[in-house]
Write an enzyme that holds these catalytic residues in place. Structure first.
Site, PDB file in Angstrom:
ATOM      1  CB  CYS A 156       8.948   1.506 -10.232  1.00 50.99           C
ATOM      2  SG  CYS A 156      10.075   2.114  -8.961  1.00 50.99           S
ATOM      3  CB  CYS A 173      10.495   3.886  -4.366  1.00 55.54           C
ATOM      4  SG  CYS A 173      10.274   4.167  -6.127  1.00 55.54           S
ATOM      5  CD  GLU A 228      25.054  -4.542  10.147  1.00 57.34           C
ATOM      6  OE1 GLU A 228      25.747  -5.312   9.469  1.00 57.34           O
ATOM      7  OE2 GLU A 228      24.892  -3.344   9.870  1.00 57.34           O
ATOM      8  NE  ARG A 264      21.907  -2.440   6.699  1.00 55.33           N
ATOM      9  CZ  ARG A 264      22.772  -3.056   5.882  1.00 55.33           C
ATOM     10  NH1 ARG A 264      23.316  -2.413   4.888  1.00 55.33           N
ATOM     11  NH2 ARG A 264      23.086  -4.312   6.070  1.00 55.33           N
ATOM     12  CB  CYS A 289      11.062  -0.093  -6.109  1.00 56.79           C
ATOM     13  SG  CYS A 289       9.443   0.524  -5.606  1.00 56.79           S
ATOM     14  CD1 TRP A 339      25.513 -11.980   5.555  1.00 57.29           C
ATOM     15  CD2 TRP A 339      26.302 -10.285   6.774  1.00 57.29           C
ATOM     16  NE1 TRP A 339      26.595 -11.468   4.898  1.00 57.29           N
ATOM     17  CE2 TRP A 339      27.096 -10.421   5.619  1.00 57.29           C
ATOM     18  CE3 TRP A 339      26.612  -9.277   7.692  1.00 57.29           C
ATOM     19  CZ2 TRP A 339      28.184  -9.601   5.361  1.00 57.29           C
ATOM     20  CZ3 TRP A 339      27.696  -8.459   7.425  1.00 57.29           C
ATOM     21  CH2 TRP A 339      28.457  -8.625   6.283  1.00 57.29           C
ATOM     22  CD  GLU A 343      30.498  -1.442   4.628  1.00 49.97           C
ATOM     23  OE1 GLU A 343      30.072  -2.571   4.957  1.00 49.97           O
ATOM     24  OE2 GLU A 343      29.753  -0.482   4.405  1.00 49.97           O
ATOM     25  CD  GLU A 380      26.198  -2.635   1.888  1.00 49.18           C
ATOM     26  OE1 GLU A 380      25.112  -3.047   2.340  1.00 49.18           O
ATOM     27  OE2 GLU A 380      27.298  -3.083   2.256  1.00 49.18           O
TER      28      GLU A 380
HETATM   29 ZN   LIG Z   1       9.146   2.341  -6.903  1.00 48.94          ZN
END
Ligand SMILES: [Zn+2]
Length: 678
Positions: free
Chosen positions: A159, A114, A350, A110, A154, A310, A302, A149
């Site tokens: 980019c 880009c 998760e 997730r 990238c 994690w 959250e 989040e």
């Molecule tokens: Zn990119």
């Protein structure tokens, strides 16, 4: 605050595309039992909502929305664009990011796209529009939550091309760019914008060039804002009365959050403290979130109800800890109390992350009972503190450009390789936290004159106009404190010539000749020349020691040893009607406590109410009420708060109270007074 909210939203992420109708029905029963009135969804459901390009299936979500409406549960509706479907990555691989090592990544994670990909933005806008058309006026809709989040960087060809365009717009000419980046050094003169590359690990020149890295982070912030706006402007068009936001994850360093949050109706963040985090460090992050929102209320979006999966050890929150953390968030300005997630996943990444409804599947769990208790208490409070602000006379300056520039400087070991801006600033915050002195965390653009005291530790980068605004603040009677590693560069990360701390030196009445960076095993001493108000005659200092010359400032303390023994380390300068302090080293905590305590005492700044023991105390004030939160962290002993002669309503017990009030061990009290502020 959240537009149209009448109550505290208590709930969290719900991913019902994992569950059948019977489970959802059972969840409605359990949500009622825990007084959950808010769900966030469908964060990860792009694959289900658009199984092939341009083909949408909203039937299941329509049904759920009606179920929530029937059950009086409000929805924070997420555009599902944080997790693109496999067909999108397969058909248009340009949506997948390239990482810092130069590797083209595969589909799966997730927040793994880009942000500059035109195809990603086209498909994200398309599904956002479908959702806006369908749900923008739905009675269950409480707010829009865009993606989730953000923060993945990238380094793909798209980019790179956009970075060149961004630089062309920023600098105008190549000559200007060459000058600002000082490319003459190491003979890195650019002859064309096409020669600019990204600061990947394949490109050591740029990887280690702080000017390039700084601009790349600014560019990624702007790119992420554009990616957010790509969806937000569509959602806004269909119903401008709905709050639009996204959540900031624990890794808040990557993007300039002051810039990001300007595009949102409210700041929101995910509170996942390490079990070892001090409560003051969590409070500091809450204060930062409120600061992003210019002092307005924010959302704690959250938190895990019992454990996060994690970290190296998934330590359980101890009984009562979730309740304390929830009240701490609210006490610092959150208008929500939310969990990730509401029902624990059967499998997947998760599956062992905590949830309100665990794998046990019923309500007979410690966690469910604690969540239910929080739900019941918050229900009783209604709109008591909604939108409430925190009045403060002390501001602590925080700045992302400064953070990045300092840490790039630290990569070159100035002041030393272990420098951590977030943690260093937290030490100054902690002094005020421990005294229950209200404070705001403010940006470099804030109106300093709203405050009596402004602390700006490690103000490495002095952007255009900043020094002048600080001077005005001090001239008008304000008290300002800054430290070593301040005033050293301009906003282009170019050293300010003509003595450190650059544009701040006149205000401070000093100049700094050199900065000594000490290895961890070496220390020096702050020996007090003006000990009044200080608890010790000498304090330990470490990490970096400025060699200071005064030019009008009074010397409060000098170094205890080394070749700069007896030279000034702490100074105080009267400037106009105000005072400017300089702390030229990294002092032990006791020194910070003493000097900040002394400054506050001199300015008549103190905790709003007297307490005993280990109590965290905050106030929130809205149009209707003043609310005081008192959290007793002592697990063994009761604590007391002096409420004075006026009558308050304690919102958890419903009692009318005044005078000295006892707070049980590891418990919370919330006092409300009508007709605030006074
Ligand atoms: Zn990119």
């Amino acid at each position: 605050m959240i537009k149209n909210a009448k109550i505290v939203y208590h709930g969290g992420d719900y991913n019902p595309d994992q569950w059948d109708e019977k489970t959802v029905e059972e969840d409605m029963r359990l949500f009622h039992k825990a007084e959950i009135n808010f769900v966030v969804l469908p964060v990860f459901s792009w694959a289900k909502l658009e199984p092939e390009e341009g083909v949408y299936d909203f039937g299941w979500l329509d049904k759920l929305m009606d179920t929530f409406e029937k059950n009086n549960i409000k929805v924070g509706m997420a555009t599902p664009t944080t997790a693109q479907p496999a067909w999108l990555s397969k058909k248009y691989p340009e949506v997948l990011p390239v990482d810092k090592q130069g590797r083209k990544r595969t589909h799966g994670m997730r927040v793994f796209f880009c942000v500059n990909s035109p195809k990603y933005r086209e498909r994200a806008a398309a599904i956002a529009e479908q959702m806006a058309k369908r749900y923008a006026k739905h009675p269950a809709l409480a707010l829009w939550h865009v993606a989730n989040e953000y923060g993945t960087f990238c380094y793909c060809p798209t980019c790179e091309a956009k970075f060149r365009t961004w630089l062309k717009e920023k600098y105008g000419t190549l000559d200007n760019l060459n000058e600002k980046w000082n490319t003459a050094f190491w003979g890195r003169t650019l002859y064309s914008f096409d020669e600019i590359m990204l600061p990947t690990e394949l490109n050591d020149d740029y990887r280690f060039n702080p000017s390039v890295n700084l601009d790349y982070r600014r560019f990624m912030t702007d790119s992420t804002i554009a990616c957010f706006e790509n969806e937000a402007q569509i959602l806004r068009k269909y119903n401008p009365d709905i709050t639009i936001q996204t959540n900031i994850s624990g890794h808040i360093e990557n993007l300039d959050q002051f810039k990001m949050v300007k595009h949102m109706d409210i700041a929101a963040w995910d509170n996942y403290p390490k079990p070892s985090d001090d409560k003051s460090f969590i409070a500091y992050k809450h204060d930062l979130m409120r600061g992003l929102n210019n002092g307005e209320s924010y959302m704690m979006q959250e938190q895990s109800p019992n454990q996060q999966n994690w970290q190296p050890y998934s330590k359980l929150k101890r009984p009562g800890e979730l309740r304390m953390l929830s009240y701490q968030a609210i006490a610092h300005g959150s208008d929500t109390c939310s969990y990730f997630q509401l029902r624990q996943s059967v499998a997947g990444q998760e599956m062992f992350h905590g949830a309100v409804i665990s794998h046990a599947g019923h309500e007979n769990t410690r966690t469910f009972r604690e969540v239910s208790r929080i739900g019941a208490e918050l229900s009783r409070m209604g709109d008591t503190f909604l939108g409430g602000k925190r009045p403060a006379k002390v501001g602590i300056v925080f700045d992302w450009d400064n953070w990045w520039a300092l840490e790039y400087a630290a990569a070159y070991c100035l002041p030393n390789k272990n420098f951590n801006y977030l943690k260093r600033i937290s030490k100054y915050h902690k002094v005020l936290f421990e005294r229950n002195i209200p404070l705001d965390i403010i940006s470099v653009d804030a109106d300093f004159c709203k405050y009596d005291v402004v602390l700006a530790p490690y103000l490495f980068m002095t952007k255009t106009g900043l020094a002048e605004r600080i001077e005005t603040f001090v001239k008008q009677g304000g008290t300002f404190l800054t430290t070593t590693m301040s005033g050293i560069v301009d906003e282009y990360n170019r050293a300010v010539f003509g003595e450190y701390p650059g544009k701040l030196k006149e205000l401070l009445g000093i100049w700094v000749e050199e900065v000594d960076a000490l290895p961890p095993e070496e220390k020096n001493k702050i020996v007090m020349d003006a000990p009044e108000g200080f608890t010790k005659e000498a304090y330990v200092c470490a990490n970096h020691c400025d060699i200071i010359h005064t030019r009008g400032a009074e010397v409060l303390a000098h170094y205890g040893k080394d070749f700069y023994v007896n030279q000034p380390v702490v100074t105080k300068h009267t400037y106009g009607d105000g005072t400017a302090y300089y702390v030229g080293t990294e002092p032990e905590d006791a020194f910070l406590a003493d000097i900040i305590g002394k400054i506050c005492t001199e300015k008549g700044i103190a905790a709003p109410y007297r307490t005993t023991g280990n109590v965290e105390l905050t106030e929130r004030v809205n149009d209707k009420y003043k609310t005081v939160f008192a959290l007793n962290y002592d697990k063994e002993n009761a604590a007391f708060i002096e409420l004075g002669t006026q009558t308050w309503k304690e919102m958890i017990t419903g009692q009318e109270v005044s005078g000295r009030y006892e707070i049980a061990p590891y418990d919370v009290a919330v006092f409300r007074k009508e007709g605030s502020p006074d």
